[in-house]
Design an enzyme around this catalytic site. Structure first.
Site, PDB file in Angstrom:
ATOM      1  N   ASP A 177      -5.947  -8.189   1.084  1.00  0.00           N
ATOM      2  CA  ASP A 177      -6.039  -9.633   1.028  1.00  0.00           C
ATOM      3  C   ASP A 177      -7.036  -9.722  -0.175  1.00  0.00           C
ATOM      4  O   ASP A 177      -6.845 -10.712  -0.974  1.00  0.00           O
ATOM      5  CB  ASP A 177      -6.550 -10.277   2.033  1.00  0.00           C
ATOM      6  CG  ASP A 177      -6.002 -10.060   3.354  1.00  0.00           C
ATOM      7  OD1 ASP A 177      -4.524  -9.861   3.243  1.00  0.00           O
ATOM      8  OD2 ASP A 177      -6.341 -10.122   4.746  1.00  0.00           O
ATOM      9  N   ASN A 188       0.844  -1.350   0.080  1.00  0.00           N
ATOM     10  CA  ASN A 188      -0.172   0.070   0.006  1.00  0.00           C
ATOM     11  C   ASN A 188       0.717   1.296   0.137  1.00  0.00           C
ATOM     12  O   ASN A 188       2.030   1.207   0.170  1.00  0.00           O
ATOM     13  CB  ASN A 188      -0.993   0.036   1.174  1.00  0.00           C
ATOM     14  CG  ASN A 188      -0.314   0.040   2.627  1.00  0.00           C
ATOM     15  OD1 ASN A 188       0.693   0.712   2.731  1.00  0.00           O
ATOM     16  ND2 ASN A 188      -0.683  -0.858   3.454  1.00  0.00           N
ATOM     17  N   LEU A 189       0.518   2.342   0.007  1.00  0.00           N
ATOM     18  CA  LEU A 189       1.147   3.725  -0.302  1.00  0.00           C
ATOM     19  C   LEU A 189       2.041   3.677   0.866  1.00  0.00           C
ATOM     20  O   LEU A 189       3.182   4.127   0.612  1.00  0.00           O
ATOM     21  CB  LEU A 189       0.121   4.888  -0.610  1.00  0.00           C
ATOM     22  CG  LEU A 189       0.960   6.225  -0.693  1.00  0.00           C
ATOM     23  CD1 LEU A 189       1.720   6.227  -2.056  1.00  0.00           C
ATOM     24  CD2 LEU A 189      -0.201   7.208  -0.955  1.00  0.00           C
ATOM     25  N   SER A 190       1.684   3.771   2.210  1.00  0.00           N
ATOM     26  CA  SER A 190       2.344   3.939   3.087  1.00  0.00           C
ATOM     27  C   SER A 190       3.601   2.841   3.506  1.00  0.00           C
ATOM     28  O   SER A 190       4.647   3.283   3.519  1.00  0.00           O
ATOM     29  CB  SER A 190       1.555   3.821   4.559  1.00  0.00           C
ATOM     30  OG  SER A 190       1.123   2.438   4.636  1.00  0.00           O
ATOM     31  N   GLU A 191       3.215   1.609   2.952  1.00  0.00           N
ATOM     32  CA  GLU A 191       4.490   0.700   2.887  1.00  0.00           C
ATOM     33  C   GLU A 191       5.569   1.048   1.882  1.00  0.00           C
ATOM     34  O   GLU A 191       6.569   1.063   1.939  1.00  0.00           O
ATOM     35  CB  GLU A 191       3.984  -0.679   2.700  1.00  0.00           C
ATOM     36  CG  GLU A 191       3.054  -1.112   3.878  1.00  0.00           C
ATOM     37  CD  GLU A 191       2.317  -2.419   3.470  1.00  0.00           C
ATOM     38  OE1 GLU A 191       1.996  -3.268   4.346  1.00  0.00           O
ATOM     39  OE2 GLU A 191       1.911  -2.683   2.181  1.00  0.00           O
TER      40      GLU A 191
END
Length: 476
Positions: free
Chosen positions: A264, A195-198
């Site tokens: 998921d 995701n964007l934060s990761e």
């Protein structure tokens, strides 16, 4: 992009990763505890759902694909509950049992659709011998079209690089939902889905689209990836591949109730579509549509082929036909604003026959709109035996939805639709057969809300069981 659903039944996917059990305790809260300034929840409903890598496997199975799951569990009630829930939805479990560790469990307490607290029961599986997992992967590789590695940093994927190499050697695409900022450990994977934060934890904050693309392409090159899919919440998702322009897919979510497990769903649908023969771009399109459906549900959820078909064809908000519970509640609310009387019935409707059609037509005459709640395949097996249903849920709902008398069709997983009826509270609850009104599931809730309950007669001599027996006799 014009995309059609593939035949997911041709797809075989192995999911390896951190499995866990999600427990949900629901109940009303009307007072503050005298012991501490916290609300008191009177628990009246308990649910258990597979989470983590297990939710990925469920998403794959819900599409009709062959879903296999490998992970680490303890030898405890949580492991047994997890296995039982997964077997019900046709996920083939091959867990490695570790007697010294508990199965990872997350307990959420909710009231009025609001999560009040989450309690985690876990020790992680660091130091556990990975060889049994390697062996299970090796055995499954000849039978699958994609390998998913679902990483929640709980220990099942501590030796992830060996798993990647096993898949590459077998020429099976390996898709990874990463965890943490060390993407070096995923070197050589076919696709990462951060995701964007990761993503920004690895490459730094991106001020604009240009920075996101340039840093993403560098990450693809640095770690020898075939592709990178960055999921960006309300901004949709972006697919980056060497030598190709970036593909941006805007979000399709209409309403967001809960993002639990949305990642998921993305990787599960993506892997199933790839394994069924879709291109990576087409698979990402389907995954994006599925994410838009699942965030509109509460809790860890899956998406059905019909929901996915509706989403890609723009039919999710048409107001009639096959729906999920959230869509149905909205449609019922709109019907009541128009002053319409809502009738509800339920059943398995395995082989639709003249008796069913007559019964549903009579039920529809009692009001303005008719809801038909349909037992899931797992629920049907529990009630009717392993050889039922003859027709899977999606096909049963499509046929019911085509009847002129039926306005809305909705599935339910439990043995009875009591919870669903209590949630919808129809004006009139109808059941066919020789029931007494107070024996009908949901009758107490409907009466308490001021509604009616009525029993209708079925047509004599016509039943699904008799039809099946006649077919058997004819074949014999």
């Amino acid at each position: 992009m014009k995309v059609t659903l593939p035949d997911f039944r041709r797809a075989g996917v192995l999911v390896v990763g951190d499995v866990m059990l999600d427990r949900y305790w629901y109940g009303p809260t009307s007072r503050i505890s005298p012991e501490a300034p916290v609300p008191v929840v009177k628990v009246d409903t308990i649910e258990e759902r597979p989470g983590g890598a297990a939710n990925v496997a469920m998403n794959i199975a819900s599409l009709g694909a062959i879903s296999r799951l490998v992970g680490l569990t303890g030898i405890d009630d949580a492991a047994r509950a997890l296995t039982s829930k997964l077997n019900e939805v046709q996920v083939r479990c091959d867990f490695v049992s570790v007697p010294t560790h508990p199965t990872i469990t997350k307990l959420r307490v909710l009231s009025r659709n609001q999560q009040l607290i989450r309690l985690d029961f876990e020790e992680g599986f660091d130091g556990v011998d990975p060889q049994p997992i390697f062996e299970r992967i090796q055995q499954a590789l000849p039978q699958i079209g994609a390998l998913v590695l679902s990483d929640y940093a709980k220990g099942a994927l501590n030796s992830v690089q060996t798993m990647i190499q096993l898949a590459r050697k077998a020429k099976v695409p390996v898709l990874i939902d990463p965890k943490g900022s060390d993407f070096e450990r995923y070197r050589g994977a076919t696709l990462l889905t951060p995701n964007l934060s990761e993503f920004e934890a690895v490459v730094g904050h991106c001020k604009n689209e240009e920075e996101l693309v340039s840093r993403g392409m560098k990450l693809v090159a640095d770690f020898e990836l075939s592709a990178l899919l960055v999921t960006r919440s309300e901004q949709g998702m972006t697919l980056l591949q060497p030598g190709k322009p970036p593909l941006h897919l805007p979000t399709q979510a209409q309403e967001v109730f809960d993002v639990t497990g949305a990642g998921d769903t993305v990787i599960g649908v993506l892997a199933a579509a790839l394994a069924a023969g879709n291109s990576l771009e087409e698979s990402c399109f389907l995954a994006n549509a599925a994410a838009g459906v699942v965030v509109g549900k509460l809790g860890t959820s899956t998406v059905s082929p019909i929901e996915l078909e509706n989403a890609i064809r723009g039919r999710a908000e048409t107001g009639f036909g096959v729906m999920d519970e959230q869509q149905l509640k909205k449609a019922v609310a709109q019907a009541r604003q128009r002053g319409e009387k809502v009738v509800m019935t339920n059943g398995i409707f395995d082989i639709l026959h003249a008796g069913h059609v007559s019964y549903l037509a009579n039920a529809r005459k009692l009001g303005d709109r008719l809801i038909v709640a349909v037992n899931s395949d797992a629920s049907t097996k529990r009630l009717k035996g392993e050889k039922r249903p003859v027709n899977p849920l999606d096909q049963r709902m499509i046929v019911l939805g085509a009847l002129e008398a039926v306005d809305w069709v909705v599935p339910f997983e439990e043995d009875t639709p009591q919870r669903l009826i209590a949630d919808i509270l129809p004006d009139l609850l109808v059941k066919g057969g020789d029931y007494k009104p107070d024996e009908i599931a949901g009758s107490a809730e409907v009466w308490a809300a001021g509604g009616e309950v009525k029993v209708l007669n079925f047509e004599d001599g016509v039943s699904t069981t008799n039809i099946i027996q006649s077919i058997k006799n004819g074949l014999g």
